[in-house]
Every structure is written in structure tokens, then in C-alpha cells.
Design an enzyme around this catalytic site. Sequence first.
Site, PDB file in Angstrom:
ATOM      1  N   HIS A  43       0.828  -1.262  -0.150  1.00 47.90           N
ATOM      2  CA  HIS A  43       0.020   0.135   0.009  1.00 47.90           C
ATOM      3  C   HIS A  43       0.937   1.104  -0.133  1.00 47.90           C
ATOM      4  O   HIS A  43       2.083   1.207   0.488  1.00 47.90           O
ATOM      5  CB  HIS A  43      -1.136   0.072   1.091  1.00 47.90           C
ATOM      6  CG  HIS A  43      -0.371   0.314   2.536  1.00 47.90           C
ATOM      7  ND1 HIS A  43      -0.217   1.339   3.081  1.00 47.90           N
ATOM      8  CD2 HIS A  43      -0.172  -0.673   3.384  1.00 47.90           C
ATOM      9  CE1 HIS A  43       0.380   1.082   4.259  1.00 47.90           C
ATOM     10  NE2 HIS A  43       0.231  -0.109   4.447  1.00 47.90           N
TER      11      HIS A  43
ATOM     12  N   ASP B 291      -0.307   4.467   1.026  1.00 48.06           N
ATOM     13  CA  ASP B 291      -0.273   5.606   2.048  1.00 48.06           C
ATOM     14  C   ASP B 291       0.394   5.176   3.420  1.00 48.06           C
ATOM     15  O   ASP B 291       0.847   4.152   3.404  1.00 48.06           O
ATOM     16  CB  ASP B 291      -1.739   5.635   2.274  1.00 48.06           C
ATOM     17  CG  ASP B 291      -2.549   4.324   2.789  1.00 48.06           C
ATOM     18  OD1 ASP B 291      -1.998   3.447   2.275  1.00 48.06           O
ATOM     19  OD2 ASP B 291      -3.091   4.516   3.854  1.00 48.06           O
TER      20      ASP B 291
ATOM     21  N   ASP C 198       6.441   1.311   6.395  1.00 49.21           N
ATOM     22  CA  ASP C 198       5.175   0.858   6.362  1.00 49.21           C
ATOM     23  C   ASP C 198       4.388   1.603   5.243  1.00 49.21           C
ATOM     24  O   ASP C 198       3.832   2.735   5.742  1.00 49.21           O
ATOM     25  CB  ASP C 198       4.584   0.719   7.827  1.00 49.21           C
ATOM     26  CG  ASP C 198       3.076   0.362   7.571  1.00 49.21           C
ATOM     27  OD1 ASP C 198       2.682  -0.180   6.655  1.00 49.21           O
ATOM     28  OD2 ASP C 198       2.304   0.491   8.717  1.00 49.21           O
TER      29      ASP C 198
ATOM     30  N   GLU D 211      -5.105   2.435   2.903  1.00 49.32           N
ATOM     31  CA  GLU D 211      -5.111   1.178   3.653  1.00 49.32           C
ATOM     32  C   GLU D 211      -5.143   1.349   5.070  1.00 49.32           C
ATOM     33  O   GLU D 211      -6.006   0.617   5.490  1.00 49.32           O
ATOM     34  CB  GLU D 211      -3.993   0.477   3.252  1.00 49.32           C
ATOM     35  CG  GLU D 211      -3.845  -1.178   3.975  1.00 49.32           C
ATOM     36  CD  GLU D 211      -3.237  -1.175   5.310  1.00 49.32           C
ATOM     37  OE1 GLU D 211      -3.421  -2.394   5.941  1.00 49.32           O
ATOM     38  OE2 GLU D 211      -2.680  -0.316   5.843  1.00 49.32           O
ATOM     39  N   GLU D 212      -4.581   2.276   5.485  1.00 51.87           N
ATOM     40  CA  GLU D 212      -4.421   2.699   7.054  1.00 51.87           C
ATOM     41  C   GLU D 212      -5.773   3.163   7.544  1.00 51.87           C
ATOM     42  O   GLU D 212      -5.734   3.090   8.983  1.00 51.87           O
ATOM     43  CB  GLU D 212      -3.395   3.790   7.285  1.00 51.87           C
ATOM     44  CG  GLU D 212      -1.830   3.126   6.681  1.00 51.87           C
ATOM     45  CD  GLU D 212      -1.095   2.253   7.468  1.00 51.87           C
ATOM     46  OE1 GLU D 212      -1.721   1.865   8.655  1.00 51.87           O
ATOM     47  OE2 GLU D 212       0.084   1.800   7.349  1.00 51.87           O
TER      48      GLU D 212
ATOM     49  N   HIS E 151       4.281   2.976  12.690  1.00 49.74           N
ATOM     50  CA  HIS E 151       3.266   3.906  13.508  1.00 49.74           C
ATOM     51  C   HIS E 151       3.844   4.821  14.765  1.00 49.74           C
ATOM     52  O   HIS E 151       3.013   5.122  15.214  1.00 49.74           O
ATOM     53  CB  HIS E 151       1.985   3.353  13.787  1.00 49.74           C
ATOM     54  CG  HIS E 151       1.294   2.393  12.666  1.00 49.74           C
ATOM     55  ND1 HIS E 151      -0.097   2.175  12.621  1.00 49.74           N
ATOM     56  CD2 HIS E 151       1.633   2.233  11.328  1.00 49.74           C
ATOM     57  CE1 HIS E 151      -0.446   1.545  11.575  1.00 49.74           C
ATOM     58  NE2 HIS E 151       0.565   1.661  10.526  1.00 49.74           N
TER      59      HIS E 151
HETATM   60 ZN   LIG Z   1       0.896  -0.992   6.268  1.00 52.20          ZN
END
Ligand SMILES: [Zn+2]
Length: 360
Positions: free
Chosen positions: A66, A68, A96, A129-130, A334
Amino acid sequence: MINTTRLLETFLDLVRIDSPSGEEDKISQELAARLRHLGLDVQTDALHNIVARRQGNGEPLLLMAHMDTVMPGRGIKPVTRDGVVYSDGTTILGADDKSGIAVILEVLHVLREEAADSPPLEVVISAQEETGLIGIKGLDATGLESKIGVSFDAGDAPGTIVVTAPSHNILSAVVHGKAAHAGAEPENGVNAIVVAAQAVTAMPLGRIDEETTANIGTIHGGLARNIVPDRVELLGEARSLQEAKLEAQTTKMVEALQSAAKRQGATVDIDVQRAYNGYYLTEGDRTVARLMAACRALGIEPRLVPTGGGSDVNILNALGKQVVNLSTGMASVHTVEEHVAVSDMAACAEIVLEFVRQSR
Ligand SMILES: [Zn+2]
């Protein structure tokens, strides 16, 4: 041969492009251009999802990631120390999932350089996605021919393969009590906060068992100190690798709300939705077996692990495809401590290249 320097440069280029969820315009254009340059046929949709195809012979394979990133994720300045890439400490890094995109692009580079025959490859790079798998849920997947594939949205040591993920229910509830002046006539009120409190303390929450978790995440209600509150909103969730356990846990949460409301003379509106379905694969499944073989061919011992979170993979497995997440080495995602070792991304790319080669 995987070119580690080029892989790192690609990764650094990508993390320098801002792409918070919902603002994927720029990264999507950049990725589409890169994929076209690598000889793929590229399509984008209104959500900025990308589907790109490389011609080939044999059974088609899906490679996905992904585009984003979470916040704080603007103006990322990557810093490389001892072969590990970090942010400057004020933002996330965006490994990520740009480590996954960099791995896919590097594999495509090598295939092009070697003019190598490969099976047909379908590359899906999703947006948003997030924020709840919005991109992949909105993608028209009917044209995807691959039955098996690999996603790159996981961390841990090279060769770590995520083979199971839970089903996930989200619960929203509104408790309706009755407002009254707290000093003059409290007996005429029904306190919605009391109802919510009794319900939440009666629910099993946290880690229910090895396969099941539950949470009440937010609670909002009340207007003023001197008014008996007539409305409280609660948001919660439950997850389990086993469907029956998920249903049982969700029912307990609903019943706790209903019985507390009944006891206090309140009412409650409850909405339960399935956020996504889980999946449960083992080494007997084709995708897993072939990835494990690719790892072992490189002297990397594969490790099969479960996850408690959801990803785009959940959506594709629910469509009848068999897709697993393979670690790119991303860590502390994150958070502003997010980092990834270049050697781990390179190992991931080697595994994918071997997987692709074994499939032709
Ligand atoms: Zn991810």
C-alpha cells in the site's frame, strides 16, 4: 542480482514523497511512472489504486503493497545509520509500506535487466489502507487473474510469513437515558453514563484468549455537570481467529449493553459491522509452501506467524485468493522510531525473486 544500492535509493525517494492516507495523488503518479518505465501496463482508478501487469508465461502471481502512510508523516527526512534507515525523529519513516513498494520495484528492475522470463505478474499498490482498507475495498478486483500472491505489509526477521489474521467486528452503541436537573429532580432522569459504565465493566475485554481480543476504545457523553446525561456513545471492537469465538464475544458485549440499559430503564441502539474477514493458512497451502521453499533455497529459515491486525490481504483472501504477508524488516511502525534495515529489504527482495523464478 538484487542491487542493494538501487533498492535503498528507491526507498529513500519514495519516503520523501508525502502520502498521508487520502492524499495519494502524487505518490500514485510517481509509482505509475516508475512501473511504466519498468515495462508494465499500468492502470489507476479514482481512489489512486494502481494495478500494473507484466507479461509472462505460467501461472500469474500477485505482488502487493500500500502507498499511504500514517501521521505524523509529512516532510519525512530519512537518516541512514549503520545500514538502518530511520526518520529524523519528528515523523514516522513510512517503511510501512514503502519498504514493500521498494522491494517490488527492485524485483521488477532485476527481471527487466536479466530480460528474465517470469510468470505473468500483477502488481497492486493500494491507497487508503491505513484508514480501514478503503482503497482495496474500492478496487475493482474482477480483472485480477492471480490466485496466489505475496503482500509486503509486515515486519520481523526476513522469512517471516504472516499466515493467519483475525476476523474483525466493530461495534457502535448509543445509550439513551433521560435528561433531568441533577439537583432539582434527579429521580426523573435516567443516567446514560451509569448505564455505559455498568455495561463496560460487565464485558470481558482485552485479551480474551490466544485467538481473541476485545476493546471499548472511546466513550463520549454528557452535557454539563448538573444535568443527568441522556446520551452516551461507545465505540468498540472484537477480533478472533475463530469465527465462533468472535460471535460469542460480540454477543457478550451486546448483551452487557442491553441488560444494563434494561436495569436502569434506558434504551440502547447497537450497530455491529464486520470490518473484514480473517484468513487461516498453513504450510499445506500452496502460497505458503512455495514461499517457504523460496526462503530455504536462500538459506533463510521461514517462520510462520499469526497477526492480530488486518490488512489488504484479508480482503483478497475473502475474494478466494491465497495471499500472505511477507516481512520486509520494517519495525516500530506507526511511531517516530520506525526503521528498516537495508539488508532486510534486500533479503525480502531475494526471496520474492526466488519465488517468482520457481513459479515460471
Ligand atoms: Zn501497512
